[in-house]
Scaffold this motif. Structure first.
Motif, PDB file in Angstrom:
ATOM      1  N   LEU A   4      -6.209  15.876 -18.297  1.00  0.00           N
ATOM      2  CA  LEU A   4      -7.390  15.092 -17.415  1.00  0.00           C
ATOM      3  C   LEU A   4      -6.918  13.942 -17.391  1.00  0.00           C
ATOM      4  N   VAL A   5      -7.522  13.270 -16.091  1.00  0.00           N
ATOM      5  CA  VAL A   5      -7.388  11.875 -15.692  1.00  0.00           C
ATOM      6  C   VAL A   5      -8.627  11.378 -15.046  1.00  0.00           C
ATOM      7  N   GLU A   6      -8.951  10.260 -15.980  1.00  0.00           N
ATOM      8  CA  GLU A   6     -10.074   9.745 -15.470  1.00  0.00           C
ATOM      9  C   GLU A   6     -10.121   8.370 -14.511  1.00  0.00           C
ATOM     10  N   SER A   7     -10.973   8.135 -13.687  1.00  0.00           N
ATOM     11  CA  SER A   7     -10.763   6.935 -12.939  1.00  0.00           C
ATOM     12  C   SER A   7     -11.792   6.740 -12.404  1.00  0.00           C
ATOM     13  N   GLY A   8     -12.013   5.545 -11.834  1.00  0.00           N
ATOM     14  CA  GLY A   8     -13.410   4.723 -11.545  1.00  0.00           C
ATOM     15  C   GLY A   8     -14.349   3.947 -12.191  1.00  0.00           C
ATOM     16  N   GLY A   9     -13.793   3.624 -13.397  1.00  0.00           N
ATOM     17  CA  GLY A   9     -14.531   2.543 -14.239  1.00  0.00           C
ATOM     18  C   GLY A   9     -14.597   1.069 -13.858  1.00  0.00           C
ATOM     19  N   GLY A  10     -15.106   0.243 -14.276  1.00  0.00           N
ATOM     20  CA  GLY A  10     -15.030  -0.967 -13.768  1.00  0.00           C
ATOM     21  C   GLY A  10     -16.143  -1.916 -14.453  1.00  0.00           C
ATOM     22  N   LEU A  11     -16.422  -3.048 -13.967  1.00  0.00           N
ATOM     23  CA  LEU A  11     -17.350  -3.933 -14.277  1.00  0.00           C
ATOM     24  C   LEU A  11     -18.363  -4.233 -13.239  1.00  0.00           C
ATOM     25  N   VAL A  12     -19.536  -3.689 -13.643  1.00  0.00           N
ATOM     26  CA  VAL A  12     -20.720  -3.778 -12.391  1.00  0.00           C
ATOM     27  C   VAL A  12     -21.951  -4.573 -12.971  1.00  0.00           C
ATOM     28  N   GLN A  13     -22.760  -5.011 -12.169  1.00  0.00           N
ATOM     29  CA  GLN A  13     -23.934  -5.750 -12.670  1.00  0.00           C
ATOM     30  C   GLN A  13     -25.084  -4.663 -12.904  1.00  0.00           C
ATOM     31  N   PRO A  14     -25.996  -5.064 -13.670  1.00  0.00           N
ATOM     32  CA  PRO A  14     -27.160  -4.136 -14.266  1.00  0.00           C
ATOM     33  C   PRO A  14     -27.870  -3.867 -12.568  1.00  0.00           C
ATOM     34  N   GLY A  15     -28.249  -2.517 -12.647  1.00  0.00           N
ATOM     35  CA  GLY A  15     -28.789  -2.103 -11.312  1.00  0.00           C
ATOM     36  C   GLY A  15     -27.679  -1.398 -10.382  1.00  0.00           C
ATOM     37  N   GLY A  16     -26.320  -1.709 -10.587  1.00  0.00           N
ATOM     38  CA  GLY A  16     -25.259  -1.207  -9.821  1.00  0.00           C
ATOM     39  C   GLY A  16     -24.988   0.220  -9.943  1.00  0.00           C
ATOM     40  N   SER A  17     -24.091   0.756  -9.223  1.00  0.00           N
ATOM     41  CA  SER A  17     -23.456   2.052  -9.349  1.00  0.00           C
ATOM     42  C   SER A  17     -21.906   2.029  -9.505  1.00  0.00           C
ATOM     43  N   LEU A  18     -21.577   3.064  -9.928  1.00  0.00           N
ATOM     44  CA  LEU A  18     -19.958   3.565 -10.169  1.00  0.00           C
ATOM     45  C   LEU A  18     -20.034   5.163 -10.002  1.00  0.00           C
ATOM     46  N   ARG A  19     -18.969   5.478  -9.522  1.00  0.00           N
ATOM     47  CA  ARG A  19     -18.565   6.714  -9.652  1.00  0.00           C
ATOM     48  C   ARG A  19     -17.289   7.025 -10.392  1.00  0.00           C
ATOM     49  N   LEU A  20     -17.353   7.724 -11.460  1.00  0.00           N
ATOM     50  CA  LEU A  20     -16.156   8.187 -12.206  1.00  0.00           C
ATOM     51  C   LEU A  20     -15.555   9.546 -11.708  1.00  0.00           C
ATOM     52  N   SER A  21     -14.325   9.694 -11.847  1.00  0.00           N
ATOM     53  CA  SER A  21     -13.573  11.240 -11.286  1.00  0.00           C
ATOM     54  C   SER A  21     -12.810  11.329 -12.720  1.00  0.00           C
ATOM     55  N   CYS A  22     -12.600  12.665 -12.711  1.00  0.00           N
ATOM     56  CA  CYS A  22     -11.846  13.335 -13.995  1.00  0.00           C
ATOM     57  C   CYS A  22     -11.285  14.444 -13.154  1.00  0.00           C
TER      58      CYS A  22
END
Length: 115
Positions: A4-22
């Motif tokens: 399993l390989v995850e990606s997509g994390g990071g630093l985001v401000q409150p209210g923001g969005s991210l998409r993680l992948s596995c």
């Protein structure tokens, strides 16, 4: 076995969005159960969302209405779309797969929600 390989994390401000992948090393149909978990410093690992092989999902109450999950069979990938992120969502997010009676974890991806 499954990798399993995850990606997509990071630093985001409150209210923001991210998409993680596995991304997995084998067909999603061959995996009994998958899930996204998270672990914040000093806290126990907790379930965020679980997937059955058929694609049914079950979300933790703390993320319902903000997070969605999907999968791409051809890419052997499951996604976690995180919207309206809050500081308390800060954690390492890990992908888990159950194959037979074996449990496999990815290496995790850091999500930090901060202004």
């Amino acid at each position: 076995q499954v990798q399993l390989v995850e990606s997509g994390g990071g630093l985001v401000q409150p209210g923001g969005s991210l998409r993680l992948s596995c991304t997995t090393s084998r067909s999603l149909f061959s995996i009994n159960h998958m899930g996204w978990y998270r672990q914040a410093p000093g806290k126990e690992r907790e379930l965020v969302v679980s997937f059955t092989a058929g694609g049914d999902t079950n979300f933790a109450d703390s993320v319902k209405g903000r997070f969605t999950a999907s999968r791409d069979i051809a890419k052997r990938t499951v996604y976690l779309q995180m919207n309206n992120l809050k500081p308390e969502d800060t954690a390492v997010y890990l992908c888990r797969a159950i194959l037979g009676q074996q449990i496999y974890w990815g290496q995790g991806t850091q999500v930090t929600v901060s202004s």
